[in-house]
Every structure is written in structure tokens, then in C-alpha cells.
Design a protein around this motif. Structure first.
Motif, mmCIF file in Angstrom:
data_model
loop_
_atom_site.group_PDB
_atom_site.id
_atom_site.type_symbol
_atom_site.label_atom_id
_atom_site.label_comp_id
_atom_site.label_asym_id
_atom_site.label_seq_id
_atom_site.Cartn_x
_atom_site.Cartn_y
_atom_site.Cartn_z
ATOM 1 N N ASN A 237 0.771 -1.119 0.088
ATOM 2 C CA ASN A 237 -0.066 0.018 0.001
ATOM 3 C C ASN A 237 1.008 1.358 -0.298
ATOM 4 O OD1 ASN A 237 -1.882 1.982 0.376
ATOM 5 N ND2 ASN A 237 -2.797 1.425 2.465
ATOM 6 N N PRO A 238 1.131 1.760 -1.090
ATOM 7 C CA PRO A 238 0.361 1.545 -2.462
ATOM 8 C C PRO A 238 0.985 0.184 -3.183
ATOM 9 C CG PRO A 238 2.163 3.144 -2.677
ATOM 10 C CD PRO A 238 2.085 3.171 -1.187
ATOM 11 N N ALA A 239 0.091 -0.179 -3.876
ATOM 12 C CA ALA A 239 0.423 -1.754 -4.081
ATOM 13 C C ALA A 239 1.346 -1.637 -5.390
ATOM 14 C CB ALA A 239 -0.825 -2.483 -4.685
ATOM 15 N N LYS A 240 2.176 -2.944 -5.621
ATOM 16 C CA LYS A 240 3.127 -3.079 -6.675
ATOM 17 C C LYS A 240 2.694 -4.102 -7.218
ATOM 18 C CE LYS A 240 6.906 -0.372 -4.680
ATOM 19 N NZ LYS A 240 6.414 -0.072 -3.314
ATOM 20 N N ILE A 241 3.117 -4.415 -8.604
ATOM 21 C CA ILE A 241 2.540 -5.618 -9.221
ATOM 22 C C ILE A 241 4.003 -6.234 -9.597
ATOM 23 C CG2 ILE A 241 1.985 -6.655 -11.591
ATOM 24 C CD1 ILE A 241 0.014 -4.025 -11.909
ATOM 25 N N ILE A 242 4.009 -7.684 -9.261
ATOM 26 C CA ILE A 242 5.172 -8.600 -9.571
ATOM 27 C C ILE A 242 4.631 -9.613 -10.712
ATOM 28 C CG2 ILE A 242 6.868 -9.993 -8.377
ATOM 29 C CD1 ILE A 242 6.349 -8.353 -5.829
ATOM 30 N N PRO A 243 5.119 -9.606 -11.686
ATOM 31 C CA PRO A 243 4.732 -10.542 -12.636
ATOM 32 C C PRO A 243 5.143 -11.780 -12.051
ATOM 33 C CG PRO A 243 5.507 -8.917 -13.716
ATOM 34 C CD PRO A 243 5.906 -8.529 -12.616
ATOM 35 N N THR A 244 4.154 -12.962 -12.088
ATOM 36 C CA THR A 244 4.522 -14.333 -11.561
ATOM 37 C C THR A 244 3.587 -15.219 -12.321
ATOM 38 O OG1 THR A 244 4.964 -13.104 -9.513
ATOM 39 C CG2 THR A 244 4.643 -15.632 -9.453
ATOM 40 N N PRO A 245 4.507 -16.231 -13.094
ATOM 41 C CA PRO A 245 3.833 -17.110 -13.883
ATOM 42 C C PRO A 245 2.463 -18.288 -13.232
ATOM 43 C CG PRO A 245 6.052 -17.271 -14.397
ATOM 44 C CD PRO A 245 5.941 -16.304 -13.221
ATOM 45 N N ASN A 246 2.896 -18.629 -11.930
ATOM 46 C CA ASN A 246 2.210 -19.558 -11.180
ATOM 47 C C ASN A 246 1.912 -18.449 -9.888
ATOM 48 O OD1 ASN A 246 2.431 -21.738 -12.810
ATOM 49 N ND2 ASN A 246 4.418 -21.967 -12.066
ATOM 50 N N ALA A 247 1.433 -17.622 -9.672
ATOM 51 C CA ALA A 247 0.936 -16.701 -8.870
ATOM 52 C C ALA A 247 0.246 -17.239 -7.809
ATOM 53 C CB ALA A 247 0.350 -15.594 -9.407
ATOM 54 N N THR A 248 -0.967 -18.104 -8.188
ATOM 55 C CA THR A 248 -1.843 -18.677 -7.255
ATOM 56 C C THR A 248 -1.750 -20.294 -6.937
ATOM 57 O OG1 THR A 248 -3.516 -19.325 -8.906
ATOM 58 C CG2 THR A 248 -3.666 -16.973 -7.657
ATOM 59 N N MET A 249 -0.362 -20.736 -7.569
ATOM 60 C CA MET A 249 -0.227 -22.117 -7.292
ATOM 61 C C MET A 249 -0.070 -22.316 -5.895
ATOM 62 S SD MET A 249 2.870 -23.979 -9.303
ATOM 63 C CE MET A 249 3.788 -25.321 -8.872
ATOM 64 N N ASP A 250 -0.661 -23.298 -5.437
ATOM 65 C CA ASP A 250 -0.683 -23.960 -3.916
ATOM 66 C C ASP A 250 -1.555 -22.937 -2.866
ATOM 67 O OD1 ASP A 250 0.903 -26.186 -4.715
ATOM 68 O OD2 ASP A 250 2.690 -25.015 -4.126
ATOM 69 N N TYR A 251 -2.005 -21.769 -3.726
ATOM 70 C CA TYR A 251 -3.044 -21.053 -2.782
ATOM 71 C C TYR A 251 -4.594 -21.459 -3.248
ATOM 72 C CZ TYR A 251 0.473 -17.943 -1.075
ATOM 73 O OH TYR A 251 1.604 -17.495 -0.407
ATOM 74 N N ILE A 252 -4.643 -21.640 -4.550
ATOM 75 C CA ILE A 252 -6.231 -22.006 -5.024
ATOM 76 C C ILE A 252 -5.884 -23.708 -5.325
ATOM 77 C CG2 ILE A 252 -7.907 -21.924 -6.628
ATOM 78 C CD1 ILE A 252 -7.128 -18.867 -6.876
ATOM 79 N N ASN A 253 -6.449 -24.312 -4.515
ATOM 80 C CA ASN A 253 -6.650 -25.952 -4.422
ATOM 81 C C ASN A 253 -8.017 -26.458 -5.059
ATOM 82 O OD1 ASN A 253 -3.911 -25.837 -3.572
ATOM 83 N ND2 ASN A 253 -4.674 -25.749 -1.387
ATOM 84 N N ARG A 254 -8.059 -27.541 -5.557
ATOM 85 C CA ARG A 254 -9.361 -28.304 -5.903
ATOM 86 C C ARG A 254 -10.351 -27.247 -6.702
ATOM 87 N NH1 ARG A 254 -8.198 -29.879 -0.402
ATOM 88 N NH2 ARG A 254 -9.439 -28.306 0.222
ATOM 89 N N LYS A 255 -9.698 -26.988 -7.860
ATOM 90 C CA LYS A 255 -10.251 -26.255 -8.846
ATOM 91 C C LYS A 255 -11.389 -26.954 -9.542
ATOM 92 C CE LYS A 255 -6.099 -23.702 -9.692
ATOM 93 N NZ LYS A 255 -5.004 -23.495 -10.654
ATOM 94 N N VAL A 256 -12.524 -26.244 -9.674
ATOM 95 C CA VAL A 256 -13.626 -26.771 -10.630
ATOM 96 C C VAL A 256 -13.330 -26.246 -12.139
ATOM 97 C CG1 VAL A 256 -15.311 -26.922 -8.934
ATOM 98 C CG2 VAL A 256 -15.229 -25.123 -10.010
ATOM 99 N N GLN A 257 -13.994 -27.355 -13.176
ATOM 100 C CA GLN A 257 -13.674 -26.905 -14.352
ATOM 101 C C GLN A 257 -14.873 -26.311 -15.094
ATOM 102 O OE1 GLN A 257 -10.929 -27.189 -15.777
ATOM 103 N NE2 GLN A 257 -10.077 -28.149 -13.991
#
Length: 185
Positions: free
Chosen positions: A165-185
Motif C-alpha cells: 500500500n500503495p500496491a506494486k505488481i510483480i509478474p509471476t507465472p504461477n501466482a496462485t499455485m498452492d493457494y487455490i486448490n481443488r479447482k472446478v472446471q
């Protein structure tokens, strides 16, 4: 894959199992899942005057009880997951994609003036951490992780981590890997 209901898809995110109606009811002891169940019912019956009134009254009761301020008009994709209960505000004009996680203390609101007047559009597979604030007519891309306590009032490209805050963007190919589990299709 069978044609599962949106409620089943939301509950799948929590357990990783496809549940029967009875098993869903058993899981409603969890305040987060209970609220999501009632929210989805209120969304489902918006066009039926009698059922709409009933589910809105029930939803209002649980908004007060659990501290979630989410309305049936909010467009939320399947696989919606609330990490913890309490103190969560989402503007009814917000659009949220599939497989999104939102933690406690988050505010997703509209901006009433300026260049970003309006409400956010949040993509698929977005993880929003505790006490994050997202405001204005901005777009959050797919596969974005918003770190706790971040303030976001600008567009965020896909595959990014937003921090500060203020926010900064960090490009990350697998940003949510291991944070969002059991995704529905």
C-alpha cells in the motif's frame, strides 16, 4: 463429468469431494459454507417473487450473524471459497470469476468519482488475502494473488502478485499455485 450444481462446485473447493444434498447440509455447520449455500439460493431465486423474498430475508439474517456483506446481485463464478468468516464486504455490482478465494476483512467496493468510478471485475483463480481493499472500475486478471493488507485501485494484469500500500505488481507465472486448490472446471 456429471452436471454438478453451482453449490456442489463451491463445496467441492472445501472438501475435494463431490457431495450429495445431504452431505452438503451436514457441511453447513461451517459458517462460511452455510453462508455460501444461502447466498447461492438467494441468487437462484431472484426472479421468483415469493422465493426471492424468503431467501433475501434468510440471507439478511446470516449477513448480520456472520459479518458477510455479499448480495444476490453480485455475479460470482462457480468454485467460490471464503477462507474465514467475518467482516467481508463486496459491492453488488462486482463481478467475480471462477475458483476465487477471499479471506476475512476484505473490502471490494465501488469508487463514486474520478477516473475509476464504478466496481471491480475480478478474473478466474484470484486469491485475495486478509484485509485487502479493491476499489473502482478496475480489472483484476486471471491467476492473480493479492497479498494481505494490499490496496488495489488500478488494473492488474494476469499472472501477477500484488503487494503493498500503495500496491506494486510483480509478474509471476504461477501466482496462485498452492493457494487455490481443488479447482472446478
Amino acid at each position: 463429468m456429471a452436471d454438478y450444481s453451482i453449490i456442489q462446485k463451491d463445496f467441492y473447493r472445501e472438501s475435494g469431494k463431490w457431495l450429495s444434498t445431504f452431505e452438503i447440509w451436514k457441511k453447513c455447520i461451517n459458517p462460511n459454507l452455510h453462508f455460501v449455500y444461502i447466498l447461492r439460493k438467494a441468487q437462484k431465486y431472484q426472479k421468483s417473487p415469493l422465493l426471492n423474498t424468503f431467501w433475501r430475508i434468510v440471507l439478511r439474517h446470516y449477513q448480520i450473524k456472520y459479518g458477510f456483506q455479499i448480495y444476490p446481485e453480485t455475479q460470482i463464478g462457480e468454485g467460490f471459497y471464503l477462507g474465514h468468516w467475518g467482516s467481508l464486504v463486496i459491492n453488488p455490482k462486482t463481478v467475480i470469476g471462477k475458483n476465487c478465494n477471499i479471506a476475512q476483512g476484505v473490502t471490494i467496493g465501488q469508487q463514486n468519482r474520478g477516473k475509476n468510478e464504478g466496481s471491480p471485475i475480478i478474473g478466474d483463480e484470484v486469491w485475495i488475502g486478509t484485509n485487502a481493499v479493491i476499489v473502482g472500475a478496475i480489472t483484476i486478471g486471471n491467476n492473480v494473488l493479492i497479498v494481505p493488507n494490499s490496496y488495489v485501485n488500478f488494473d492488474v494484469p494476469p499472472n501477477s502478485v500484488v503487494i503493498g500500500n500503495p500496491a506494486k505488481i510483480i509478474p509471476t507465472p504461477n501466482a496462485t499455485m498452492d493457494y487455490i486448490n481443488r479447482k472446478v472446471q
